[in-house]
Design a protein around this motif. Structure first.
Motif, mmCIF file in Angstrom:
data_model
loop_
_atom_site.group_PDB
_atom_site.id
_atom_site.type_symbol
_atom_site.label_atom_id
_atom_site.label_comp_id
_atom_site.label_asym_id
_atom_site.label_seq_id
_atom_site.Cartn_x
_atom_site.Cartn_y
_atom_site.Cartn_z
ATOM 1 N N GLU A 112 38.838 22.826 -22.860
ATOM 2 C CA GLU A 112 39.326 21.545 -23.340
ATOM 3 C C GLU A 112 40.236 21.799 -24.532
ATOM 4 O O GLU A 112 39.988 22.695 -25.331
ATOM 5 C CB GLU A 112 38.173 20.627 -23.763
ATOM 6 N N ALA A 113 41.287 21.016 -24.642
ATOM 7 C CA ALA A 113 42.187 21.137 -25.795
ATOM 8 C C ALA A 113 42.892 19.804 -26.003
ATOM 9 O O ALA A 113 43.250 19.119 -25.041
ATOM 10 C CB ALA A 113 43.216 22.243 -25.574
ATOM 11 N N LYS A 114 43.082 19.456 -27.257
ATOM 12 C CA LYS A 114 43.856 18.256 -27.556
ATOM 13 C C LYS A 114 45.263 18.434 -27.030
ATOM 14 O O LYS A 114 45.829 17.535 -26.398
ATOM 15 C CB LYS A 114 43.864 18.011 -29.063
ATOM 16 N N GLU A 115 45.844 19.622 -27.278
ATOM 17 C CA GLU A 115 47.138 19.978 -26.697
ATOM 18 C C GLU A 115 47.396 21.464 -26.929
ATOM 19 O O GLU A 115 46.878 22.063 -27.875
ATOM 20 C CB GLU A 115 48.284 19.149 -27.288
ATOM 21 N N ILE A 116 48.170 22.050 -26.035
ATOM 22 C CA ILE A 116 48.675 23.410 -26.205
ATOM 23 C C ILE A 116 50.176 23.319 -25.953
ATOM 24 O O ILE A 116 50.630 23.244 -24.804
ATOM 25 C CB ILE A 116 48.018 24.398 -25.217
ATOM 26 N N ARG A 117 50.939 23.295 -27.001
ATOM 27 C CA ARG A 117 52.381 23.087 -26.895
ATOM 28 C C ARG A 117 53.104 24.426 -26.937
ATOM 29 O O ARG A 117 52.917 25.223 -27.852
ATOM 30 C CB ARG A 117 52.893 22.185 -28.009
ATOM 31 N N PHE A 118 53.925 24.667 -25.919
ATOM 32 C CA PHE A 118 54.735 25.884 -25.827
ATOM 33 C C PHE A 118 56.185 25.464 -25.681
ATOM 34 O O PHE A 118 56.536 24.750 -24.746
ATOM 35 C CB PHE A 118 54.291 26.730 -24.628
ATOM 36 N N LYS A 119 57.009 25.856 -26.636
ATOM 37 C CA LYS A 119 58.408 25.426 -26.688
ATOM 38 C C LYS A 119 58.520 23.904 -26.643
ATOM 39 O O LYS A 119 59.392 23.333 -25.989
ATOM 40 C CB LYS A 119 59.212 26.054 -25.548
ATOM 41 N N GLY A 120 57.585 23.243 -27.337
ATOM 42 C CA GLY A 120 57.614 21.790 -27.444
ATOM 43 C C GLY A 120 56.995 21.048 -26.281
ATOM 44 O O GLY A 120 56.910 19.819 -26.303
ATOM 45 N N SER B 132 49.046 22.279 -21.458
ATOM 46 C CA SER B 132 47.667 22.038 -21.031
ATOM 47 C C SER B 132 47.600 20.992 -19.930
ATOM 48 O O SER B 132 46.599 20.876 -19.229
ATOM 49 C CB SER B 132 46.801 21.597 -22.215
ATOM 50 N N THR B 133 48.664 20.219 -19.748
ATOM 51 C CA THR B 133 48.687 19.174 -18.723
ATOM 52 C C THR B 133 49.323 19.634 -17.413
ATOM 53 O O THR B 133 49.358 18.876 -16.443
ATOM 54 C CB THR B 133 49.469 17.946 -19.239
#
Length: 331
Positions: free
Chosen positions: A66-74, A78-79
């Protein structure tokens, strides 16, 4: 101004067992800037490798993430669906495992591995000659003296250090933006270890890639990292710029790790020990997880302790952080 490449917010990983859920990473948040090296430090069982594998979706089937978000290059990766994520893994995101032998097919040559990766990322019709030319170039950058000969060899025909260089070259072949290196100098002798570390330093200067460098050795982290995260029992207990953290570690666990590193550099006969063991993974949430091993324990440690900023340093999960002089660890 630095550009953030990866941003992880509130990452949690647990393993489903027959009797209970085993929490391995709890509320882990951090970022990695483009072209920088983040050192991820901790004993075995601290959660550092699982945290990194979670980002690349390389966890076993009994794991929950679970993660609130994992942002890669903006972009919040995670979605993404599994099919969408597969387009990133191995190209934009890659991992160098600590056992190079297990990363290669033992009955195929090193050249076969480069051809396979080249066709996978460039298309089945990619010219073989072009792939092999590029493979020789990246092997040369990885300090392989005779790339053409190396491409003809099988993994068992190479030393551990040479095979690790080939693995690094194979990962760099696809020009990923973020590379996770999971203790890549484990089981190498001191000379070869230093050569591999020098290679990483060269690659990070010659490319725009960012690295998450996992290690249990604070000396290695100091050599190669721009910033450091220290994990204990699935939590981040301290994070900040490498120089500040090594000079004045604030958390008692970090202090112990740095002190041991300094003693190993010297000529002491007996190393200072961090008593006790890291624990089972079933953690009470209302107390400091390091409390059973902490020389500074007091009753106030039996309450939930959050990461908090310490001026001129970073973030620390300790009620005594910032209480000055006693925290300095001298070389």
């Amino acid at each position: 101004m630095s550009e953030t490449l990866l941003e992880v917010n509130d990452l949690n990983v647990a393993f489903r067992l027959a009797s209970a859920n085993l929490t391995v990473s709890s509320d882990v948040s951090f970022s990695v800037d483009r072209g920088k090296v983040l050192g991820l430090i901790g004993e075995s069982g601290s959660g550092k490798t699982v945290t990194s594998k979670a980002i690349l979706r390389l966890l076993p089937k009994n794991a929950s993430l679970e993660a609130k978000e994992i942002r890669f290059k903006g972009r919040d990766i995670s979605t993404l669906t599994e099919a969408e994520f597969n387009l990133l893994r191995g190209t934009e995101l890659a991992m160098i495992f600590q056992d190079p032998v297990g990363s290669f097919n033992p009955v195929k040559t090193i050249g076969w591995h480069f051809r396979t990766v080249g066709k996978l990322h460039r298309g089945a019709g990619a010219p073989r000659g072009e792939i092999m030319k590029d493979a020789k170039e990246v092997l040369a950058k990885a300090d392989i003296a005779d790339p053409e000969n190396a491409l003809r060899k099988y993994p068992h025909q190479m030393s551990g250090g040479m095979l690790q260089r080939c693995l690094i070259a194979l990962v760099m072949f696809s020009k990923p933006s973020l590379i996770v290196a999971d203790e890549p100098t484990t089981n190498l002798d001191n000379l070869v270890e230093r050569q591999i570390l020098d290679l990483f330093d060269k690659l990070r200067r010659e490319t725009d890639a960012s690295f998450i460098f996992i290690t249990h050795d604070m000396t290695i982290a100091e050599m190669i990292s721009d910033s450091v995260i220290v994990m204990y029992a699935g939590q981040i207990v301290e994070q900040g710029p490498t120089e500040a953290l090594m000079r004045r570690p604030q958390h008692p666990y970090t202090q112990g790790l740095v002190r041991t590193a300094r003693e190993l550099e010297g000529e002491v006969e007996t190393l200072t020990e961090i008593s006790g063991e890291i624990g089972t993974g079933v953690h009470p949430e209302n107390r400091c997880r390091f409390a059973p091993r902490c020389p500074l324990y007091e009753k106030a440690c039996d309450h939930a302790i959050a990461l908090r900023p310490v001026e001129g340093h970073g973030l620390v999960r300790c009620i005594k952080a910032g209480q000055d002089a006693e925290h300095e660890v001298t070389p």
